[in-house]
Design a protein around this motif. Structure first.
Motif, short mmCIF file in Angstrom:
data_model
loop_
_atom_site.label_atom_id
_atom_site.label_comp_id
_atom_site.label_asym_id
_atom_site.label_seq_id
_atom_site.Cartn_x
_atom_site.Cartn_y
_atom_site.Cartn_z
N VAL A 140 0.86 -1.20 0.00
CA VAL A 140 0.00 0.00 0.00
C VAL A 140 0.89 1.24 0.00
N GLU A 141 0.48 2.25 -0.74
CA GLU A 141 1.11 3.57 -0.66
C GLU A 141 0.05 4.57 -0.22
N ASP A 142 0.40 5.45 0.72
CA ASP A 142 -0.53 6.50 1.14
C ASP A 142 0.08 7.86 0.85
N LEU A 218 5.77 3.82 -8.05
CA LEU A 218 6.54 3.46 -6.86
C LEU A 218 6.00 2.19 -6.23
N LEU A 219 4.68 2.10 -6.10
CA LEU A 219 4.05 0.93 -5.49
C LEU A 219 4.40 -0.34 -6.25
N GLU A 220 4.35 -0.29 -7.57
CA GLU A 220 4.65 -1.48 -8.36
C GLU A 220 6.11 -1.90 -8.23
N PHE A 298 10.06 10.44 -4.25
CA PHE A 298 9.51 9.15 -3.83
C PHE A 298 10.55 8.04 -3.87
N ARG A 299 11.78 8.36 -4.30
CA ARG A 299 12.89 7.41 -4.38
C ARG A 299 12.58 6.25 -5.33
#
Length: 354
Positions: A140-142, A218-220, A298-299
């Protein structure tokens, strides 16, 4: 859109999502749309397969003891991500102190997370036929966006972005505000790793949408980094257990491991290329700079480097196993040749004595 707070929760739910099927399923009951950046030239930022957006409905949720009207919106990405956005409508009488107190409440309160999960589970059930493959974990990304159509220069953005009252040191202030961008006197965006402040007098939400897209990438990458870590652990565990079996049976296990490794490498190579090509920036425009800055903040590059490093290690091990199999086959071939020569000598001797 008028002044509001946007809470984003991005979930990895599948290996891939068929967006054409998503549109057909959702359009039976709801109006869907594709993400489109209308304020930039079409060729400047090209989105390969724009996510499908759909309104999920309204609700009232308590924050800090007061009820607020909220609306839920979702975007479905072909990479396997579903983004749920909670749009919190703030009273028009809200002043800066009210905004600041609300930001602190958001940082401290977690009860509203259940609303995201309820919306996600309902949407996943509806879209089940369009979801291909399953996720390996709860990735999860918030992200939080404070959106203003009216921003006063004397207001301090730090309490909103950090969810704290302050005071703040000069170092914290400089570090937090280093990624601030403005194109006209009537717009401003400040990006941090988990929040952003967006001021746009026109009410356009395109910049938050661009930040959301960067978060989906980023999440992927986090998901596939975790997938590769799991595969590497399994590979080392299998290799260790194989050491205890016979040399001939070992080759069969090696081939099985190599088959699995090649499948993982092929899958991750394909998905990383799709992630990198999902957005193509062809011109150095304002939106492109913000998007590039978001990827840095977000790196995303660090996660991509981690994925590629693990891929290289897996390919290294694949080559070692391949060499091991070739060496073993050569050894068995040499043994077979020696046995054949020995057998011929024995036959010759046997014939000579008889």
């Amino acid at each position: 859109m008028r002044t509001a707070v946007l809470l984003y929760r991005l979930f990895d739910v599948a290996d891939e999502i068929n967006l054409e099927l998503v549109e057909r399923i959702l359009s039976m009951e709801k109006v869907t749309s594709r993400l489109k950046l209308s304020r930039v030239p079409p060729k400047s930022i090209h989105i390969e397969n724009p996510p499908v957006g759909v309104e999920l409905g309204n609700d009232r949720i308590a924050f800090g003891g007061s009820d607020y009207e909220v609306s839920f919106y979702a975007r479905i990405y072909d990479l396997g991500v579903i983004s749920i956005i909670m749009h919190i409508f703030l009273p028009s009488a809200f002043g800066y102190e009210d905004f600041k107190q609300f930001a602190v409440i958001l940082e401290q309160q977690i009860e509203y997370e259940q609303y995201f999960m309820a919306q996600l589970n309902k949407l996943k059930k509806t879209l089940l036929p369009a979801l291909m493959g399953s996720s390996i974990g709860d990735y999860v990304e918030d992200f939080t966006v404070f959106f203003f159509t009216d921003w006063q220069a004397q207001w301090d953005p730090l309490p909103l972005l950090l969810g704290e009252e302050g005071p703040f040191s000069d170092w914290v202030r400089k570090d937090t505000l280093q990624h601030s961008y403005s194109y006209t006197p009537e717009d401003l965006i400040i990006i941090t790793w988990d929040s952003a402040l967006v001021y746009d007098a026109s009410g356009s939400t395109e910049l938050p949408e661009l930040l959301e897209f960067a978060n989906s990438q980023l999440l992927e990458l986090r998901y596939y980094d975790g997938l590769l870590s799991g595969e590497m652990e399994k590979m080392y565990s299998d290799l260790q257990s194989i050491e205890q079996v016979g040399s001939f049976a070992r080759l069969r296990h090696y081939r099985r491991i190599m088959g699995r490794l090649m499948q993982v490498v092929t899958e991750v190579t394909d998905i990383t290329e799709r992630i990198q090509n999902s957005v193509k920036v062809t011109e150095d425009i304002y939106y492109a700079r913000i998007y590039s800055a978001a990827l840095i903040i977000f790196r995303t590059k660090a996660w991509m480097d981690s994925v590629q490093r693990k891929m290289a290690l897996i390919q290294q091990n694949y080559s070692m196993l391949s060499d091991e199999i070739v060496t073993a086959r050569s050894t068995w071939l040499e043994v077979a040749i020696v046995l054949l020569i020995t057998f011929e000598i024995i036959l010759g001797l046997f014939s000579a004595f008889h």
